[in-house]
Design an enzyme around this catalytic site. Sequence first.
Site, PDB file in Angstrom:
ATOM      1  N   GLY A  27       2.040   5.009   0.829  1.00 30.78           N
ATOM      2  CA  GLY A  27       1.880   6.003   1.906  1.00 30.78           C
ATOM      3  C   GLY A  27       1.540   5.373   3.236  1.00 30.78           C
ATOM      4  CG  LEU A  44       4.087  -1.247   5.035  1.00 27.18           C
ATOM      5  CD1 LEU A  44       2.971  -2.228   4.713  1.00 27.18           C
ATOM      6  CD2 LEU A  44       4.876  -1.757   6.249  1.00 27.18           C
ATOM      7  N   GLY A  45       7.504   1.296   2.558  1.00 23.28           N
ATOM      8  CA  GLY A  45       8.572   1.453   1.569  1.00 23.28           C
ATOM      9  C   GLY A  45       8.123   1.397   0.129  1.00 23.28           C
ATOM     10  CB  SER A  46       4.898   1.923  -1.660  1.00 23.13           C
ATOM     11  OG  SER A  46       4.617   3.261  -1.328  1.00 23.13           O
ATOM     12  CB  SER A  47       7.954   6.218  -2.491  1.00 18.80           C
ATOM     13  OG  SER A  47       8.845   6.555  -1.504  1.00 18.80           O
ATOM     14  CB  ALA A  48      12.274   2.931  -1.036  1.00 23.12           C
ATOM     15  CG  ASP A  88      12.791   3.638   3.573  1.00 17.40           C
ATOM     16  OD1 ASP A  88      13.364   3.402   4.643  1.00 17.40           O
ATOM     17  OD2 ASP A  88      11.687   4.201   3.495  1.00 17.40           O
ATOM     18  N   PRO A 106       0.847  -1.206   0.000  1.00 21.36           N
ATOM     19  CG  PRO A 106      -0.087  -1.092   2.154  1.00 21.36           C
ATOM     20  CD  PRO A 106       0.714  -1.982   1.239  1.00 21.36           C
TER      21      PRO A 106
HETATM   22  C1  MEV Z   1      10.750   6.432   6.243  1.00 25.46           C
HETATM   23  O1  MEV Z   1      10.481   5.099   5.811  1.00 25.46           O
HETATM   24  C2  MEV Z   1      11.864   6.421   7.244  1.00 25.46           C
HETATM   25  C3  MEV Z   1      12.272   7.801   7.798  1.00 25.46           C
HETATM   26  O2  MEV Z   1      13.277   7.543   8.781  1.00 25.46           O
HETATM   27  C4  MEV Z   1      12.809   8.711   6.721  1.00 25.46           C
HETATM   28  C5  MEV Z   1      14.163   8.283   6.155  1.00 25.46           C
HETATM   29  O3  MEV Z   1      14.867   7.439   6.733  1.00 25.46           O
HETATM   30  O4  MEV Z   1      14.530   8.829   5.124  1.00 25.46           O
HETATM   31  C6  MEV Z   1      11.102   8.477   8.490  1.00 25.46           C
END
Ligand code: MEV
Length: 331
Positions: free
Chosen positions: A107, A110-114, A155, A105
């Site tokens: 936002g 769980l790392g969807s954008s990475a 990420d 999902p």
């Molecule tokens: C986001 O998944 C993790 C944060 O620590 C941001 C980052 O590490 O860039 C909130």
Amino acid sequence: MVQVHSSAPGKIILLGEHFVVYKNPAILAAINRRITVHLKPNGTHFTRIKAGLMELVVSASKRQLSKRRTHSNSFLYPVLSCIANIQYQMNDFSGLDVIIESQIPHGEGLGSSAASCVATVGAMRALYGEIDKPSICKNAAEAERIIHKNSSGADCYVSTFGGLIYYHPTRAYTHMNPKIKFRFLVCTTGIRHDTGKLVSRVKKFREEKLPIFAELAERARVICNDAKKAMDRGDQETLGKMMTENHELLMRLDVSHPKLEEFIDICMGNGALGGKLTGAGGGGSMIALIPNKKTDEIVSNIRKKIPHSVLVELDHDGLQVNQTLAPDNKF
Ligand code: MEV
């Protein structure tokens, strides 16, 4: 015509989110939920990117989109940027058809954008015949910084290389190999967050209350390192306690959410050894450490109250890329 299929896993952060942006350590794990990118030249000068109901059609020579922040922009803009930057380097502006399938999902921490950036850069690099994971990871992290410019890059690293990693304050990474298998239940709240805004909120907290932030960050550092040692020796109880204490520090940064608190209470009240938000917070997801004994009973009791919670497996493959010949002009 060549078509490329590339996929990369999502992640959970076991310890250290937010503090990691300020060179604190963190522990992350790639999970068995992936984003897959199918990509091929379409013989036009337009690139079409489709992800579920979201769609974007742009001239292949265009490198910028409107920076207006919408849900679909925050997902598709970094993907477009990955494509445009590599095409610019290769001086190639042919149109592409890109289809993104996601089991993660968007936002929800769980790392969807990475994963979408890693999979897209992987696919683009494969199109030009070079797959080098360290440079793919670097390009993906650059694209992620469009969404939040202070991204730690952690990420993208775990999505590219997979496994369980300890992220050093020096920005180096160690792959961990604990003695036992740890079981994590992921509960998504369905409340989407904006990672950039939450990272900015923490930045403001740090600027306004530096001594308090420094104290919290120091405690987060000690907890993360103790948790690593606990994992190395297979000590579930200590890991659980460290995760819960880490969550309390994140609450002090004001990045939790009432729904996360409710879910954590449910998990802890039903036998989880530790619970915390994972990722940026502000909604998104939480993780609970489930003991190796009575696992099924505990998970089933939690699921009575949080039906969509999922016991995830770790992913050890990271980015996977392969090429096929497209039978015709359609995917
Ligand atoms: C986001 O998944 C993790 C944060 O620590 C941001 C980052 O590490 O860039 C909130």
